[in-house]
Design a protein around this motif. Structure first.
Motif: not given
Lengths: 491, 195
Positions: B146-161, B166-174
């Motif tokens: 949910q965090q990833v969905i909300a931040m990426k598609f509502a908040g418009g953050l990039s993978n790195s942001e 979330m203190n994770k790697t970009e690969g984990a975010v993908k």
């Protein structure tokens, strides 16, 4: 990115999301990479239909992502947003002022607290520094002195401090004496002052002897004042203190006389004629039946109290009794002397010094031994300076003894007289060959205007001792002869 | 007016570092600029998580109040300002979720406005149902998804942001992004089949 996704989202048909992902053979991580790449392309301006065929496998997920983005809420009230901004800016402005003010207040409070603590500490130490033994902050003064002694850089600095502290003890005692204070406090202050001077006299280097002797002289004057005013029951302790003080004074005088003797006798020692100086001394105490030097000097239990094997830390009262009798001019030759062992029992340690009674020359020899052991290199340098007439004349004014201070010649010898008679031959009458000194003079026959520092100091001690002996003699004639003996027995 | 426009342009060009430094020195206008710059994204993210529009506005404003309180302690240690703001927003949403039951209803007017297009009579039901089902399906995802969905598609953050927040790697975010969308697709397909 958001604007591009907005455009792309409008082209997505709702029910396309539910379509299964094609090419199920690819791994989830590969699909995740493909999906992310497709999302990036769309955010950069490509349409979902325009992405490359390799992204078809993730097209349903791409459409679903665009749909989620499309339904995401957006702020739509610019008035509310502007109002919120104004509120935040007011808050930011309001926060800035109190913070600066509070920072200043906190700094002022901190500075005030530091100042108050500094004042309190400084004030307390100043009060303690001027306090007397009956003050509640007096222990702080003693503790401060102890710290100063421990921090003293070398032995000379330590000795200077101990001399200064001994002077303080004497001043405190005199101040208490002027007051109509507690007798116990006065007694404690007396003991403290005497003890401080006594310890200093036991370990003082040559440069300190004149000052120690002067301190002891002042101490005895105070003691005599106290002796005249205290009730008889307390006179014992005063008499005891007088004995100890005189002992310290005589020790200093004797040491200085030895120093002079050494200065005069060194040519003889250099030529191997070590017996010659003994023949030059008179036998002034032969008829007096009283030792010219401390009769307990050569016995264990005397001197430093903590270095006698098998003997306890305190000197037996019997020793003090003998010493007191000697100080009063009584015959103490051959008396048994005991010392207290660690178990508390009195243990015989010998008899009083017959040699000292029989011949002053023996005491002069012991004094020379003492000077050989105790005279430090600094003292030797001081002596060398004193021998130089140029530096001696520049260092101190000419000293001429006052005729009225000469000890009275009487039938009975007193300690001061004995010291005078012992010291005088060492500096004034010598039969040994004279060795020319710097400036053409000899050490054995100094001109009055060229007396050395040690000689002048010795003269002062001798005068003071004679004066105190005369005073004591007067006191005895008033019926107080037995005080010294009783006082010593209490110790 | 010319000067004002110039000033506005100049202020708009200032980067986050300059604005933060000014705000840390007590420049209220600089903090206002930061608010203008990031409020939309913060609000979208918060509203996606809490649904109620008024509550989302309150929480988004509270995010900036908290940021103002902590702006002096903010330091550039590899975390961009936007990630720092989203961390505050995430914590605010979590605090809010603990206090009350989430998403009691989905207001219809939000659907019309937020979809960006006026639905016609024939498509209103379809969009309404789709949005409700979509948001309910999102609620059934894991919290990280949910965090990833909300931040990426509502908040418009990039993978790195997102990774910084979330203190994770970009690969984990993908991977989270892919698994979240795949899970969401399956849930929606089940709903459609059962309907």
């Amino acid at each position: 990115m958001k604007r591009q996704l907005d455009v792309a989202a409008q082209s997505a048909t709702p029910f396309e999301w539910a379509c299964p992902v094609e090419d199920a053979a690819s791994t989830p991580s590969e699909q995740a990479e493909l999906l992310d790449d497709a999302l990036r392309r769309v955010s950069e301006g490509e349409t979902p239909d325009g992405v490359s065929p390799e992204h078809l496998a993730v097209r349903p997920l791409l459409d679903l992502a665009l749909a989620v983005h499309a339904v995401a809420p957006r702020a739509h009230d610019p008035i509310a947003r502007a109002a919120a901004r104004q509120r935040l800016e007011r808050l930011a402005t309001a926060r800035r002022r109190p913070r600066r003010l509070s920072l200043m207040l906190r700094s002022a409070q901190l500075a005030a607290a530091v100042l108050a603590i500094t004042l309190i500490v400084t004030g307390t130490f100043r009060i303690a520094d001027a306090s007397l033994p009956d003050s509640p902050v007096y222990p702080l003064k003693m503790a401060t002195e102890e710290v100063q002694l421990r921090l003293a850089g070398d032995e000379a600095a330590n000795e200077q401090l101990r001399f200064a502290f001994a002077q303080r003890r004497l001043s405190e005692w005199e101040a208490l004496q002027r007051r109509t204070g507690d007798a116990d406090q006065l007694s404690t202050a007396t003991e403290r002052a005497i003890d401080a001077t006594d310890r200093l006299a036991q370990s003082a280097q040559a440069e300190m002897w004149p000052r120690v002797a002067s301190l002891a002289e002042r101490q005895q004057a105070t003691l005599q004042q106290e002796q005249a005013r205290v009730p008889e029951k307390d006179a014992d302790s005063v008499a005891k203190a007088l004995v100890v003080s005189r002992r310290g004074q005589l020790r200093a005088g004797e040491a200085m006389a030895a120093l002079k003797d050494k200065a005069a006798g060194s040519p003889n020692e250099a030529s191997g004629d070590t017996a010659a100086p003994r023949e030059t001394h008179g036998t002034s105490s032969r008829g007096g039946a009283r030792p010219a030097v401390d009769p307990l000097r050569s016995l264990p239990g005397r001197g430093r109290r903590d270095n006698v094997p098998g003997v306890g830390a305190t000197v037996s009262p019997g020793n003090e009794r003998v010493l007191s009798q000697w100080a009063n001019g009584q015959d103490v030759v051959g008396q048994d002397v005991k010392a207290k062992t660690r178990s508390g029992a009195d243990q015989p340690v010998g008899t009083t010094d017959v040699a000292g009674v029989e011949d002053d020359r023996a005491s002069a020899a012991r004094a020379r031994d003492l000077s050989r052991q105790d005279v430090s290199s600094a003292a030797r340098r001081a002596l060398a300076r004193d021998r130089d007439p140029a530096t001696s004349a520049a260092a101190s004014p000419t000293y001429v003894p006052s005729p009225k201070n000469e000890p009275a010649q009487s039938g009975r010898q007193m300690p001061g007289e004995a010291a005078a008679k012992r010291a005088q031959p060492a500096v004034s009458s010598s039969t040994v060959p004279e060795r020319p000194q710097a400036g053409g003079r000899t050490a054995a026959q100094p001109a009055p205007a060229e007396r050395t520092l040690a000689q002048r100091a010795a003269d002062r001690i001798i005068e003071a001792a004679a004066k105190s002996a005369a005073n004591e003699n007067r006191a005895k004639s008033e019926g107080r002869q037995d005080l010294a003996g009783r006082g010593a027995s209490r110790r | 007016m010319q000067r004002d426009d110039g000033t506005l342009v100049q202020r708009a060009l200032r980067d986050d570092g300059t604005l933060v430094q000014l705000a840390q020195r007590g420049d209220a206008a600089a903090f206002g600029d930061l608010y203008e710059k990031y409020f939309d994204r913060i609000f979208s993210y918060v509203a996606f998580r809490v649904a109620d529009h008024a509550t989302a506005e309150d929480i988004a404003e509270q995010v900036f109040v908290r940021a103002l309180e902590s702006i002096e302690a903010f330091q550039w240690r590899g975390v961009p300002l936007v990630a720092w703001l989203f961390r505050i927003a995430r914590n605010q949403v979590v605090d809010h979720s603990r206090e009350r039951v989430r998403r009691p209803t989905v207001p219809l007017d939000d659907l019309v406005t937020l979809s960006g297009r006026e639905p016609g009579p024939e498509s209103a039901y379809e969009i309404k149902m789709t949005r409700q089902e979509l948001l309910r399906a999102v609620e059934k995802l894991t919290d990280a998804q949910q965090q990833v969905i909300a931040m990426k598609f509502a908040g418009g953050l990039s993978n790195s942001e997102v990774a910084k927040v979330m203190n994770k790697t970009e690969g984990a975010v993908k991977a989270l992004q892919h698994s979240a969308l795949e899970s969401l697709r399956k849930k929606l397909a089940e709903k459609l089949v059962s309907a």
